[in-house]
Design a protein around this motif. Structure first.
Motif, PDB file in Angstrom:
ATOM      1  N   LEU A  10     -49.062  93.954 -43.655  1.00 33.90           N
ATOM      2  CA  LEU A  10     -48.370  92.830 -44.295  1.00 33.90           C
ATOM      3  C   LEU A  10     -48.108  91.695 -43.306  1.00 33.90           C
ATOM      4  N   SER A  11     -47.861  92.050 -42.048  1.00 35.95           N
ATOM      5  CA  SER A  11     -47.578  91.023 -41.040  1.00 35.95           C
ATOM      6  C   SER A  11     -48.824  90.236 -40.650  1.00 35.95           C
ATOM      7  N   LYS A  12     -49.994  90.798 -40.913  1.00 31.71           N
ATOM      8  CA  LYS A  12     -51.241  90.171 -40.483  1.00 31.71           C
ATOM      9  C   LYS A  12     -51.896  89.325 -41.576  1.00 31.71           C
ATOM     10  N   LEU A  13     -51.522  89.549 -42.817  1.00 27.43           N
ATOM     11  CA  LEU A  13     -52.218  88.896 -43.924  1.00 27.43           C
ATOM     12  C   LEU A  13     -51.365  87.800 -44.561  1.00 27.43           C
ATOM     13  N   PRO A  14     -51.986  86.685 -44.934  1.00 27.06           N
ATOM     14  CA  PRO A  14     -51.254  85.654 -45.668  1.00 27.06           C
ATOM     15  C   PRO A  14     -51.032  86.090 -47.111  1.00 27.06           C
ATOM     16  N   GLU A  15     -50.054  85.479 -47.763  1.00 26.09           N
ATOM     17  CA  GLU A  15     -49.846  85.799 -49.174  1.00 26.09           C
ATOM     18  C   GLU A  15     -51.030  85.335 -50.010  1.00 26.09           C
ATOM     19  N   LYS A  16     -51.568  84.186 -49.653  1.00 26.90           N
ATOM     20  CA  LYS A  16     -52.729  83.643 -50.374  1.00 26.90           C
ATOM     21  C   LYS A  16     -53.344  82.526 -49.561  1.00 26.90           C
ATOM     22  N   LEU A  17     -54.563  82.167 -49.915  1.00 29.50           N
ATOM     23  CA  LEU A  17     -55.226  80.979 -49.389  1.00 29.50           C
ATOM     24  C   LEU A  17     -55.048  79.879 -50.422  1.00 29.50           C
ATOM     25  N   ASP A  18     -54.549  78.728 -49.994  1.00 28.38           N
ATOM     26  CA  ASP A  18     -54.236  77.657 -50.942  1.00 28.38           C
ATOM     27  C   ASP A  18     -55.306  76.579 -50.878  1.00 28.38           C
TER      28      ASP A  18
END
Length: 313
Positions: free
Chosen positions: A25-33
Motif C-alpha cells: 500500500l505504501s508503494k502504490l498510488p491510489e490511481k493514475l489521474d
C-alpha cells in the motif's frame, strides 16, 4: 487467534501478511489521474485527430486504475480482517494464503497482465510500470518506450502504425514494421533509478526517431545477440535470457522482408502459450520481430528462439 507461526523470525502469518499489505500500500498510488497529463499530448491535429499514442496512454491508465482498485481494495480489507474489524471471506482467505507463500493472488492475476513472477518481484515490476506511465503523463512521450511495461503492448504497436498511416496518408493495412536493431541497451530499472534522482537517463546517446518508435526491455530466449556483427547468435554458456538491444520499429508501406531475417515471435512471458482474448489478440503472443540473422530460419525454430517481454523471476 494469530495463524501459524512462520520460520525462524517468530512472526505469525497474520503479522507477515499485515506487514506485506502495508508495504504494498505504501508503494502504490491510489490511481493514475489522466487530468494530470500534459494537455498538449491530447491536442487534436488539423483534422481533429489526437495522437494515437496519447490514446494508447489513456487506455493504459484505465487498465492500471482497474488493477489498482482491485489491489488496494483487497489489501485494505485484509488488514481490517486481520484486526478483526471485518469478516475474513473465502476470497480474502485465498489472497491471504497466497501472500504468505509469496505468490500473486489469483484475484490480482485475473485483473492484471500475464506474469509468472512471484509476488515480491511482481510488485516491483508493477511499480516500474506505474512509474513509466506516470512519467509519460508528466513530461510527454519517452525517447524509447518500455514495451514490456504496457498492459496491452499490441495496442501500442497498432498506435505506432496508426500515427505513421495518418502522417503519410497510407492505409494501415499496407504497413509492415522494419525492425532496426540499434547498438544501444536500455534497462527500465536504470531509467527509473535516474528519474527518481531527477536525472535524465542516456539523454544524449540517441534521439527520438522522426518516424516509428524506439522500444526497449526485451529478453532473448534460447539465443543471444552478437554486438560485433549485429546478428542473432547461439546462446552463450551460462547466460540465460540476455537483454535485447533497443530496436527502432519503423513502419514501411514498401518493405519486403530480407532473407537474412528470423521471424522471431515476441511473447509477454516465458510460458508462451496464450488464448485469444475478446479483442481477437492473443493473451501472450505480441508480434513477430524480423531479427537480423546469418543462420537459416530452421536453426532458430529448432532451438525455440523467441523474445520475451519479461522474465519469470
Amino acid at each position: 487467534q494469530p495463524r501459524l507461526i512462520s520460520g525462524g523470525a517468530g512472526k505469525s502469518s497474520d503479522e507477515i501478511v499485515d506487514e506485506m499489505a502495508a508495504l504494498i500500500l505504501s508503494k502504490l498510488p491510489e490511481k493514475l489521474d489522466i487530468d494530470d497529463a500534459l494537455p498538449e499530448m491530447f491536442e487534436p491535429d488539423s483534422k481533429g485527430r489526437i495522437n494515437s499514442l496519447s490514446t494508447v496512454l489513456s487506455q493504459e491508465i484505465v487498465r492500471f486504475n482497474k488493477l489498482l482498485g482491485v489491489l488496494l481494495g483487497s489489501l485494505l480489507n485484509i488488514q481490517k480482517a486481520i484486526k478483526g474489524l471485518a469478516v475474513m471471506s473465502d476470497q480474502l482467505e485465498a489472497i491471504f494464503d497466497s501472500i504468505v507463500i509469496n505468490q500473486v493472488p489469483d484475484m490480482w492475476a485475473d485483473a492484471a497482465y500475464p506474469s509468472l513472477k512471484p509476488l515480491g518481484s511482481w510488485v516491483k515490476d508493477l511499480e516500474l510500470r506505474l512509474q513509466f506511465i506516470s512519467r509519460w503523463m508528466d513530461i510527454g512521450q519517452p525517447k524509447s518506450f518500455w514495451i514490456s511495461g504496457f498492459f496491452f503492448p499490441q495496442g501500442f504497436i497498432t498506435g505506432a502504425l496508426q500515427n505513421f498511416a495518418r502522417t503519410y496518408d497510407v492505409p494501415i493495412d499496407a504497413l509492415k514494421f522494419r525492425f532496426e536493431v540499434t547498438p544501444h541497451y536500455r534497462a527500465q530499472i536504470d531509467v527509473a533509478t535516474a528519474e527518481m534522482a531527477d536525472e535524465k537517463y542516456d539523454d544524449n546517446t540517441y534521439s527520438s526517431p522522426d518516424d516509428g518508435v524506439l522500444i526497449h526491455g526485451l529478453y532473448i530466449d534460447s539465443a543471444s545477440w552478437d554486438d560485433d556483427n549485429m546478428v542473432l547468435a547461439d546462446a552463450r554458456d551460462g547466460v540465460m535470457n540476455p537483454p535485447m538491444p533497443m530496436m527502432h520499429l519503423l513502419p514501411d508501406p514498401e518493405y519486403e522482408v530480407e532473407e537474412d531475417r528470423y521471424e522471431c515471435p515476441l511473447y509477454k512471458t516465458a510460458e508462451r502459450a496464450g488464448t485469444l482474448s475478446t479483442t481477437g489478440h492473443s493473451t501472450n503472443f505480441v508480434i513477430k520481430c524480423l531479427i537480423p540473422s546469418d543462420k537459416p530460419q530452421e536453426h532458430w525454430i529448432g532451438k525455440g528462439t523467441a523474445l520475451l517481454c519479461q522474465l519469470s523471476q
